[in-house]
Design an enzyme around this catalytic site. Structure first.
Site, PDB file in Angstrom:
ATOM      1  N   ASP A   1     -13.192  43.400 -61.632  1.00 50.35           N
ATOM      2  CA  ASP A   1     -14.626  43.704 -61.732  1.00 50.35           C
ATOM      3  C   ASP A   1     -14.848  44.673 -62.903  1.00 50.35           C
ATOM      4  OD1 ASP A   1     -17.324  43.739 -61.250  1.00 50.35           O
ATOM      5  OD2 ASP A   1     -17.207  45.011 -59.472  1.00 50.35           O
TER       6      ASP A   1
ATOM      7  N   HIS B   1     -19.534  50.654 -68.870  1.00 51.74           N
ATOM      8  CA  HIS B   1     -20.847  51.256 -69.143  1.00 51.74           C
ATOM      9  C   HIS B   1     -20.642  52.425 -70.085  1.00 51.74           C
ATOM     10  CE1 HIS B   1     -23.297  48.977 -66.358  1.00 51.74           C
ATOM     11  NE2 HIS B   1     -22.330  49.080 -65.462  1.00 51.74           N
TER      12      HIS B   1
END
Ligand code: NCD
Ligand code: ZN
Length: 435
Positions: A300, A304
């Site tokens: 996953d 960011h």
């Protein structure tokens, strides 16, 4: 060009043998004792382990649309550095991968830039089954978001119908992000005046994940669908899925290596959906890994930017990078006696190849693609943010000293990475499926 890997420990989920492996024209040509290949480039693998390249069935490489966070060049380089040779990319890009057109656009980008082999999920919108079926073998699976998450809003009321239709009308793996939207929205109200990262695990508590997983399992049984649960995070889900051998599931490294205690150290940097949990849940996930309840480890990988993570709880996006360090984290766990190398192959190579029906990947066998990672179980190194290859430039694992690192990564026979440094250009290609 031929390459001969000499005298390594060749690992599968069944056994570890000492021998040689000959790579020819991108494929594994031969495995055996004392292979003689005049003219081949020889690499001494004494005391090293030869593994199939890692397959990461859940990454967000952000392109198209969010290239400030990651792109196919940086994401696939990060993968390579970590011994990952194949990735499946998720649809929450911009445009979202929910049409054939968007799928083709993403494929063209990956073809141009990716160092690792790739495949794509298509997202389900509730009215794009026709597009999904038109894409046929071009999609590896269908992603369903049952709860809102980064780059993704959800309408809970059509969920049962959406899953029913997918189960009945496609033959794809239906990979579900299982968090219950109605519960998330109610629980956000309870905590609306608070602002600490810890509330993330309280808002999206274990019941939020369990309720959605239970619903998805129920519908898969009722409509005879092929269900895969993404990033399992709770003990309750492990116990439920232990009963359903035909439903597959994955776990992400952050759910294996962090507990809620981590918020005090890293704040919103470890905000992720589903959230990090209690030690009790972490223990159950490890148990599920070892007893075969959990079928694969997938990262996953959701990079960011620091500046976005450094905002308050409500603004900070959920997700953290993972593709670069998942293998060293697991190898270190082998050195600590928590899991075996054979388990690693079952969970990170053979498992994803089987679930998604990949063609000649995931195993070190004659005739299979020479996607190979050579590892040294003795190397000890600290993970540092300065060394991160992913464009986001940070990792939640910084500061950990791990023992067991990849030293060489081959993609379809080409040596692309040596000791963490990229030594050759692009070779990634779309992964064929079928036998
Ligand atoms: C993912 C992201 O940032 O793309 N975030 C996350 O918390 N896992 C989206 C997702 O898979 O939920
Ligand atoms: Zn994801």
């Amino acid at each position: 060009m031929e390459t001969l890997l000499k005298n390594g420990h060749i690992v599968s989920s069944k056994e570890i043998i000492i021998g040689d492996l000959l790579i020819k024209e991108g494929k594994i040509d031969k495995i055996g004792d004392n292979i003689n290949a005049p003219g081949a480039e020889e690499i001494d693998c004494t005391n090293k382990y030869i593994l199939p390249g890692i397959i990461d069935a859940h990454v967000h490489f952000r392109s198209p649309g969010y290239e400030e966070e990651e792109d196919w060049e940086t994401g696939s380089s990060a993968a390579l550095a970590g011994g990952v040779t194949t990735v499946f990319d998720m649809p929450n890009t911009n445009p979202k991968t929910v049409t054939l057109k968007a799928l083709d656009q993403k494929k063209a980008l990956a073809k141009k830039k990716s160092h690792v082999n790739f495949r794509f999920f298509m997202g389900a919108t509730g009215d794009n089954i026709e597009e999904i079926n038109k894409a046929g073998d071009d999609v590896i699976g269908v992603k369903v978001y049952m709860g809102q998450t980064t780059g993704q809003t959800v309408k809970d009321d059509g969920m049962e119908k959406l899953l029913k239709n997918l189960f009945e009308q496609t033959n794809k793996v239906i990979a579900v992000h299982a968090e219950d939207e109605e519960m998330i929205e109610k629980r956000m109200e309870i905590y609306r005046d608070e602002n600490s990262p810890e509330i993330h695990s309280l808002i999206r508590n274990d019941a939020v994940a369990f309720t959605a997983t239970k619903k998805a399992v129920h519908l898969a049984k009722k409509y005879r669908g092929r269900l895969h649960i993404c990033h399992l995070s709770t003990k309750k889900e492990v116990e439920l899925l232990r009963k359903y051998k035909d439903i597959t599931c994955e776990v992400a490294p952050h759910h294996l290596f962090f507990t809620v205690a981590e918020y005090a150290k890293q704040g919103n940097f470890v905000k992720v959906n589903p959230p990090i949990r209690s030690q009790n849940d972490v223990d159950a996930l490890w148990e599920g890994l070892l007893d075969g309840t959990i079928n694969i480890i997938a990262t996953d990988h959701a990079p960011h930017l620091r500046k976005d993570k450094e905002t308050g709880y409500w603004q900070a996006p959920a997700g953290m990078p993972g593709v670069e360090f998942v293998l060293p984290l697991m190898l270190d766990s082998v050195n600590k006696g928590r899991i075996t190398l054979k388990d690693i192959i079952r969970l990170m190579c053979e498992g994803p190849a089987r679930i998604y029906g990949l063609h000649k990947k995931g195993f070190l066998k004659e005739g299979f693609d020479a996607d190979i990672v050579i590892i040294d179980m003795d190397i000890k190194r600290e993970i540092r943010n300065e060394d991160v290859v992913s464009k986001c430039g940070w990792t939640p694992y910084a500061g950990r000293i791990l023992q067991g690192w990849p030293v060489m990564t081959f993609v379809r026979g080409n040596l692309l990475v040596e000791n963490g440094k990229i030594v050759s250009g692009q070779t990634g290609a779309e992964v064929p499926i079928g036998t």
